[in-house]
Design a protein around this motif. Structure first.
Motif, mmCIF file in Angstrom:
data_model
loop_
_atom_site.group_PDB
_atom_site.id
_atom_site.type_symbol
_atom_site.label_atom_id
_atom_site.label_comp_id
_atom_site.label_asym_id
_atom_site.label_seq_id
_atom_site.Cartn_x
_atom_site.Cartn_y
_atom_site.Cartn_z
ATOM 1 N N ALA B 133 0.831 -1.215 0.000
ATOM 2 C CA ALA B 133 0.000 0.000 0.000
ATOM 3 C C ALA B 133 0.861 1.259 0.000
ATOM 4 N N ILE B 134 1.944 1.242 0.775
ATOM 5 C CA ILE B 134 2.850 2.408 0.823
ATOM 6 C C ILE B 134 3.411 2.688 -0.572
ATOM 7 N N ASP B 135 3.861 1.602 -1.220
ATOM 8 C CA ASP B 135 4.524 1.761 -2.522
ATOM 9 C C ASP B 135 3.554 2.101 -3.650
ATOM 10 N N GLU B 136 2.407 1.413 -3.639
ATOM 11 C CA GLU B 136 1.521 1.515 -4.809
ATOM 12 C C GLU B 136 0.433 2.576 -4.664
ATOM 13 N N THR B 137 0.102 2.923 -3.430
ATOM 14 C CA THR B 137 -1.028 3.846 -3.236
ATOM 15 C C THR B 137 -0.668 5.091 -2.432
ATOM 16 N N LEU B 138 -0.100 4.887 -1.238
ATOM 17 C CA LEU B 138 0.048 6.020 -0.322
ATOM 18 C C LEU B 138 1.101 7.021 -0.803
ATOM 19 N N ILE B 139 2.309 6.547 -1.097
ATOM 20 C CA ILE B 139 3.353 7.493 -1.547
ATOM 21 C C ILE B 139 2.960 8.156 -2.874
ATOM 22 N N PRO B 140 2.484 7.380 -3.881
ATOM 23 C CA PRO B 140 2.110 8.048 -5.144
ATOM 24 C C PRO B 140 0.962 9.053 -4.988
ATOM 25 N N SER B 141 0.072 8.816 -4.011
ATOM 26 C CA SER B 141 -1.108 9.689 -3.875
ATOM 27 C C SER B 141 -0.872 10.915 -3.012
ATOM 28 N N ALA B 142 0.104 10.838 -2.106
ATOM 29 C CA ALA B 142 0.308 11.947 -1.167
ATOM 30 C C ALA B 142 0.628 13.240 -1.913
ATOM 31 N N GLN B 143 -0.108 14.287 -1.575
ATOM 32 C CA GLN B 143 0.085 15.577 -2.240
ATOM 33 C C GLN B 143 1.069 16.467 -1.482
ATOM 34 N N ASN B 144 0.935 16.491 -0.159
ATOM 35 C CA ASN B 144 1.826 17.328 0.641
ATOM 36 C C ASN B 144 3.229 16.710 0.672
ATOM 37 N N ALA B 145 4.241 17.529 0.421
ATOM 38 C CA ALA B 145 5.613 17.023 0.328
ATOM 39 C C ALA B 145 6.091 16.435 1.657
ATOM 40 N N GLU B 146 5.683 17.049 2.755
ATOM 41 C CA GLU B 146 6.128 16.539 4.061
ATOM 42 C C GLU B 146 5.452 15.223 4.410
ATOM 43 N N LEU B 147 4.185 15.082 4.025
ATOM 44 C CA LEU B 147 3.491 13.812 4.258
ATOM 45 C C LEU B 147 4.131 12.713 3.409
ATOM 46 N N LYS B 148 4.436 13.036 2.174
ATOM 47 C CA LYS B 148 5.094 12.069 1.288
ATOM 48 C C LYS B 148 6.458 11.672 1.866
ATOM 49 N N ALA B 149 7.198 12.679 2.360
ATOM 50 C CA ALA B 149 8.525 12.419 2.933
ATOM 51 C C ALA B 149 8.430 11.525 4.170
ATOM 52 N N LEU B 150 7.381 11.726 4.972
ATOM 53 C CA LEU B 150 7.199 10.882 6.156
ATOM 54 C C LEU B 150 6.960 9.432 5.741
ATOM 55 N N LEU B 151 6.135 9.241 4.718
ATOM 56 C CA LEU B 151 5.867 7.880 4.235
ATOM 57 C C LEU B 151 7.144 7.214 3.728
ATOM 58 N N VAL B 152 7.961 8.000 3.026
ATOM 59 C CA VAL B 152 9.236 7.476 2.520
ATOM 60 C C VAL B 152 10.148 7.119 3.696
ATOM 61 N N LYS B 153 10.111 7.950 4.728
ATOM 62 C CA LYS B 153 10.998 7.746 5.876
ATOM 63 C C LYS B 153 10.611 6.515 6.704
ATOM 64 N N VAL B 154 9.298 6.239 6.813
ATOM 65 C CA VAL B 154 8.884 5.098 7.640
ATOM 66 C C VAL B 154 8.984 3.771 6.879
ATOM 67 N N ARG B 155 9.063 3.841 5.564
ATOM 68 C CA ARG B 155 9.086 2.606 4.771
ATOM 69 C C ARG B 155 10.177 1.616 5.206
ATOM 70 N N PRO B 156 11.436 2.063 5.418
ATOM 71 C CA PRO B 156 12.474 1.095 5.810
ATOM 72 C C PRO B 156 12.165 0.350 7.109
ATOM 73 N N ALA B 157 11.433 0.986 8.015
ATOM 74 C CA ALA B 157 11.070 0.300 9.263
ATOM 75 C C ALA B 157 10.136 -0.872 8.963
ATOM 76 N N PHE B 158 9.202 -0.674 8.028
ATOM 77 C CA PHE B 158 8.291 -1.759 7.657
ATOM 78 C C PHE B 158 9.062 -2.896 6.972
ATOM 79 N N VAL B 159 10.062 -2.530 6.172
ATOM 80 C CA VAL B 159 10.885 -3.556 5.513
ATOM 81 C C VAL B 159 11.638 -4.373 6.561
ATOM 82 N N ALA B 160 12.249 -3.672 7.533
ATOM 83 C CA ALA B 160 13.016 -4.366 8.582
ATOM 84 C C ALA B 160 12.097 -5.236 9.442
ATOM 85 N N HIS B 161 10.906 -4.727 9.742
ATOM 86 C CA HIS B 161 9.955 -5.513 10.530
ATOM 87 C C HIS B 161 9.536 -6.777 9.767
#
Lengths: 116, 181
Positions: B133-161
């Motif tokens: 969902a992060i890759d296919e929906t949330l990051i591509p859809s986020a309009q605000n740059a800071e919200l998009k950046a937050l999604l990008v920043k949390v992604r590695p934690a989900f990968v590690a988990h």
């Protein structure tokens, strides 16, 4: 009349005292200035993942992630315990050799510090 | 994976990818609600597992999920407050909540190795689905740059988990096999 004690002390004694002080502090060899290194913890990785330092150098881990991490040596020679987001922890490199370490919270995060 | 686990995984995948089938992705307020809910359901499951897990490794993983996802939610809450974005519940966030509730109900009925196995299996499926969902929906859809950046920043934690959960699943499989010998 004032007496310069150091001038009268045997040179060997002065040298021995100097070396003892340096040894007790665990600092670099005489004539070598200790360096400061930084390892960033970001995106669930240690950056750089491998680092070579000299004995007595200071290595500081800075956590730039949103979650806590640790820098814990596999051989238990050092352990930061939890480093909060935005927090730092510094290790003075004292154990010669290659120290493999990991984040105790996230086993996929691994690094290595070589101490010469 | 048994039928119930497969069904649970399917529901989870549908919940977080429902927007993928729509012409337009979620809005920023909807993304905020999805992020907060996705983290909260894993916090809830982690709290249950911290008290019920048989394996100390599973209990430690569960405790980590609670701490890490609370950290992500704290950052997300601070950001949406600063941006004056009010999270807007939507079909995806509601499906996530429903899936989380069903998972909790199922886990409540299990104990011992069966609990550990079911919890970890769900953690693998959950992190796979949220990453999709992060890759296919949330990051591509986020309009605000800071919200998009937050999604990008949390992604590695989900990968590690996810990788951690897979390692745990493999070790639980080994324990299960040894127990049958």
């Amino acid at each position: 009349m004032r007496v310069n004690v150091l001038a009268r002390a045997p040179r060997a004694l002065v040298l021995a005292c100097t070396l003892a002080i340096l040894g007790a502090a665990g600092t670099s060899a005489p004539g070598v200035t200790a360096k400061e290194y930084t390892i960033a913890i970001e995106d669930m990785r240690f950056v750089p993942a491998t680092l070579t330092v000299r004995r007595g150098d200071r290595v500081t881990w800075i956590n730039r992630d949103l979650v806590p991490h640790t820098a814990t040596a596999t051989a238990k020679t050092f352990d930061s315990s939890s480093i909060a987001p935005g927090g730092t922890w510094t290790y003075v490199a004292t154990e010669p050799g290659t120290q493999a370490y990991a984040c105790a919270f996230h086993p996929t995060m691994k690094g290595e510090v070589s101490i010469r | 994976m048994n039928f119930k686990q497969a069904a649970s995984t399917l529901v989870l995948s549908m919940a977080v990818t429902v927007f993928a089938a729509q012409a337009e992705g979620p809005t920023d307020p909807q993304i905020a609600a999805i992020v907060v809910t996705a983290n909260q359901v894993d916090i809830d499951a982690g709290k249950l597992a911290t008290s019920k897990a048989q394996s100390k490794e599973v209990a430690a993983f569960a405790e980590r999920m609670v701490v890490d996802h609370e950290g992500v939610n704290k950052a997300a809450s601070e950001l949406v407050t600063r941006l004056q974005v009010t999270p807007e519940p939507n079909a995806t966030s509601q499906n996530l909540q429903q899936g989380g509730d069903e998972n909790l109900a199922k886990l409540q009925q299990l104990d011992g190795h069966a609990f550990d196995r079911a919890y970890v299996e769900h953690e693998v499926a959950y992190h796979e689905a949220v990453l999709d969902a992060i890759d296919e929906t949330l990051i591509p859809s986020a309009q605000n740059a800071e919200l998009k950046a937050l999604l990008v920043k949390v992604r590695p934690a989900f990968v590690a988990h996810l990788e951690h959960a897979r390692q745990l699943r493999a070790s639980l499989d080994q324990v299960g096999r040894l127990g049958q010998e």
